[in-house]
Scaffold this motif. Structure first.
Motif, mmCIF file in Angstrom:
data_model
loop_
_atom_site.group_PDB
_atom_site.id
_atom_site.type_symbol
_atom_site.label_atom_id
_atom_site.label_comp_id
_atom_site.label_asym_id
_atom_site.label_seq_id
_atom_site.Cartn_x
_atom_site.Cartn_y
_atom_site.Cartn_z
ATOM 1 N N ILE A 272 70.213 125.213 -4.031
ATOM 2 C CA ILE A 272 71.300 126.209 -2.901
ATOM 3 C C ILE A 272 72.328 126.090 -3.226
ATOM 4 N N GLN A 273 73.428 127.115 -3.452
ATOM 5 C CA GLN A 273 74.928 127.401 -3.882
ATOM 6 C C GLN A 273 75.381 128.652 -2.896
ATOM 7 N N LYS A 274 75.904 127.938 -1.523
ATOM 8 C CA LYS A 274 76.507 129.013 -0.466
ATOM 9 C C LYS A 274 77.555 127.686 -0.065
ATOM 10 N N SER A 275 77.949 129.326 0.645
ATOM 11 C CA SER A 275 79.321 128.698 0.731
ATOM 12 C C SER A 275 79.775 129.315 2.433
ATOM 13 N N ILE A 276 80.649 128.647 3.660
ATOM 14 C CA ILE A 276 80.987 129.474 4.681
ATOM 15 C C ILE A 276 81.980 128.616 5.206
ATOM 16 N N ASP A 277 82.720 130.047 5.831
ATOM 17 C CA ASP A 277 84.421 129.646 6.415
ATOM 18 C C ASP A 277 84.454 129.538 7.425
ATOM 19 N N ILE A 278 84.913 128.888 8.456
ATOM 20 C CA ILE A 278 85.128 128.647 9.515
ATOM 21 C C ILE A 278 86.002 128.161 10.103
ATOM 22 N N VAL A 279 86.050 129.425 11.335
ATOM 23 C CA VAL A 279 87.425 128.652 11.803
ATOM 24 C C VAL A 279 87.624 128.465 13.469
ATOM 25 N N CYS A 280 88.059 127.298 13.868
ATOM 26 C CA CYS A 280 88.155 127.000 14.907
ATOM 27 C C CYS A 280 88.544 126.903 15.957
ATOM 28 N N PRO A 281 88.831 126.741 17.386
ATOM 29 C CA PRO A 281 90.231 126.731 18.203
ATOM 30 C C PRO A 281 90.800 125.847 17.559
ATOM 31 N N ALA A 282 90.539 123.930 17.219
ATOM 32 C CA ALA A 282 90.905 123.603 17.519
ATOM 33 C C ALA A 282 91.365 123.233 15.932
ATOM 34 N N PRO A 283 92.634 124.075 14.952
ATOM 35 C CA PRO A 283 92.667 123.932 14.124
ATOM 36 C C PRO A 283 92.471 122.673 12.381
ATOM 37 N N SER A 284 92.603 121.220 13.384
ATOM 38 C CA SER A 284 91.680 119.885 12.484
ATOM 39 C C SER A 284 90.065 120.067 12.059
ATOM 40 N N ALA A 285 89.266 121.680 12.745
ATOM 41 C CA ALA A 285 88.160 121.659 12.493
ATOM 42 C C ALA A 285 87.977 122.554 11.696
ATOM 43 N N SER A 286 88.889 123.408 11.412
ATOM 44 C CA SER A 286 88.962 124.361 10.868
ATOM 45 C C SER A 286 88.420 124.499 9.267
ATOM 46 N N GLY A 287 87.316 125.093 8.656
ATOM 47 C CA GLY A 287 87.145 124.845 6.912
ATOM 48 C C GLY A 287 86.099 125.860 6.170
ATOM 49 N N THR A 288 85.744 124.808 5.396
ATOM 50 C CA THR A 288 84.773 125.492 3.856
ATOM 51 C C THR A 288 83.599 125.005 3.647
ATOM 52 N N PHE A 289 82.674 125.162 4.131
ATOM 53 C CA PHE A 289 81.613 124.278 3.898
ATOM 54 C C PHE A 289 80.652 124.465 3.291
ATOM 55 N N LEU A 290 80.036 124.174 1.862
ATOM 56 C CA LEU A 290 79.281 124.250 0.474
ATOM 57 C C LEU A 290 78.443 123.189 0.706
ATOM 58 N N LEU A 291 77.647 124.405 0.626
ATOM 59 C CA LEU A 291 76.214 123.531 0.297
ATOM 60 C C LEU A 291 75.941 123.852 -0.860
ATOM 61 N N THR A 292 75.254 122.605 -1.346
ATOM 62 C CA THR A 292 74.512 122.508 -3.128
ATOM 63 C C THR A 292 73.139 122.315 -2.849
ATOM 64 N N GLU A 293 72.682 122.033 -2.046
ATOM 65 C CA GLU A 293 71.259 120.963 -1.943
ATOM 66 C C GLU A 293 71.020 120.829 -0.585
ATOM 67 N N ALA A 294 70.050 120.927 0.064
ATOM 68 C CA ALA A 294 69.092 121.133 1.206
ATOM 69 C C ALA A 294 68.361 120.471 0.797
ATOM 70 N N ASN A 295 68.078 119.287 1.846
ATOM 71 C CA ASN A 295 66.966 118.614 1.965
ATOM 72 C C ASN A 295 66.507 118.030 4.079
ATOM 73 N N TYR A 296 65.750 117.637 3.416
ATOM 74 C CA TYR A 296 65.161 117.141 5.036
ATOM 75 C C TYR A 296 65.415 115.923 5.484
ATOM 76 N N GLU A 297 64.506 115.610 4.030
ATOM 77 C CA GLU A 297 65.094 113.409 4.308
ATOM 78 C C GLU A 297 66.590 113.543 4.453
ATOM 79 N N PHE A 298 66.666 112.032 4.717
ATOM 80 C CA PHE A 298 68.036 111.682 5.317
ATOM 81 C C PHE A 298 69.308 111.555 4.049
ATOM 82 N N GLY A 299 69.973 111.640 3.685
ATOM 83 C CA GLY A 299 70.638 110.892 2.444
ATOM 84 C C GLY A 299 70.507 112.300 1.075
ATOM 85 N N LYS A 300 69.213 113.329 1.122
ATOM 86 C CA LYS A 300 68.729 113.769 0.091
ATOM 87 C C LYS A 300 69.732 114.856 -0.238
ATOM 88 N N SER A 301 70.089 116.022 1.345
ATOM 89 C CA SER A 301 70.910 117.389 1.180
ATOM 90 C C SER A 301 72.068 117.136 0.157
#
Length: 150
Positions: free
Chosen positions: A42-71
């Motif tokens: 997967i090659q997806k990203s979403i930009d997020i804005v939070c009331p606490a500016p320190s939590a705002s950012g961009t989530f970049l996802l390149t591999e999705a797997n339900y197994e812990f540590g594999k995403s």
């Protein structure tokens, strides 16, 4: 009077229909599900804005797997508000947290940071939450966030 009542009912139905769908997060959740249930790619990203500016950012996802540590993915905090957080796991979020439900509401993502963990919940309705847990403490402090394009 009847026209007013019908208009009110129509407005309520329209609002509830609108509130149940967000095309951006709905597509994001569908793409994560498709990737996690197939080859993970997967090659997806979403930009997020939070009331606490320190939590705002961009989530970049390149591999999705339900197994812990594999995403594979990263949360890049806006304006260098901290080191990037490395994705550790993803978890399906079901309706009313009922694991027997076949209705997928969204995904929860867990990230590792130097002094704790960062959490992100993305629902297909557009509801987004960010949370943090500092090592050595209990509980997660969450804030409601939104897509930067909203």
């Amino acid at each position: 009077m009847i026209k007013l009542l019908l208009a009110l009912v129509f407005a309520i139905i329209s609002f509830s229909t609108i509130a149940k769908s967000n095309p951006i997060t709905e597509a994001f959740v569908a793409d994560v599900k498709r990737a996690a249930e197939t080859d993970g790619a997967i090659q997806k990203s979403i930009d997020i804005v939070c009331p606490a500016p320190s939590a705002s950012g961009t989530f970049l996802l390149t591999e999705a797997n339900y197994e812990f540590g594999k995403s594979k993915g990263t949360y890049v905090f806006k304006e260098g508000k901290g080191p990037n957080a490395k994705l550790d796991w993803i978890g399906a979020k079901t309706q009313d947290d009922d694991f027997s439900s076949e209705e997928l509401d969204g995904y929860e993502f867990g990230f590792t940071m130097p002094n704790g963990q960062f959490f992100l919940t993305v629902n297909k309705t557009g509801k987004i939450k960010a949370g943090v847990n500092v090592n050595g403490t209990s509980g997660v402090k969450e804030v409601n966030c939104k897509l930067s394009s909203q």
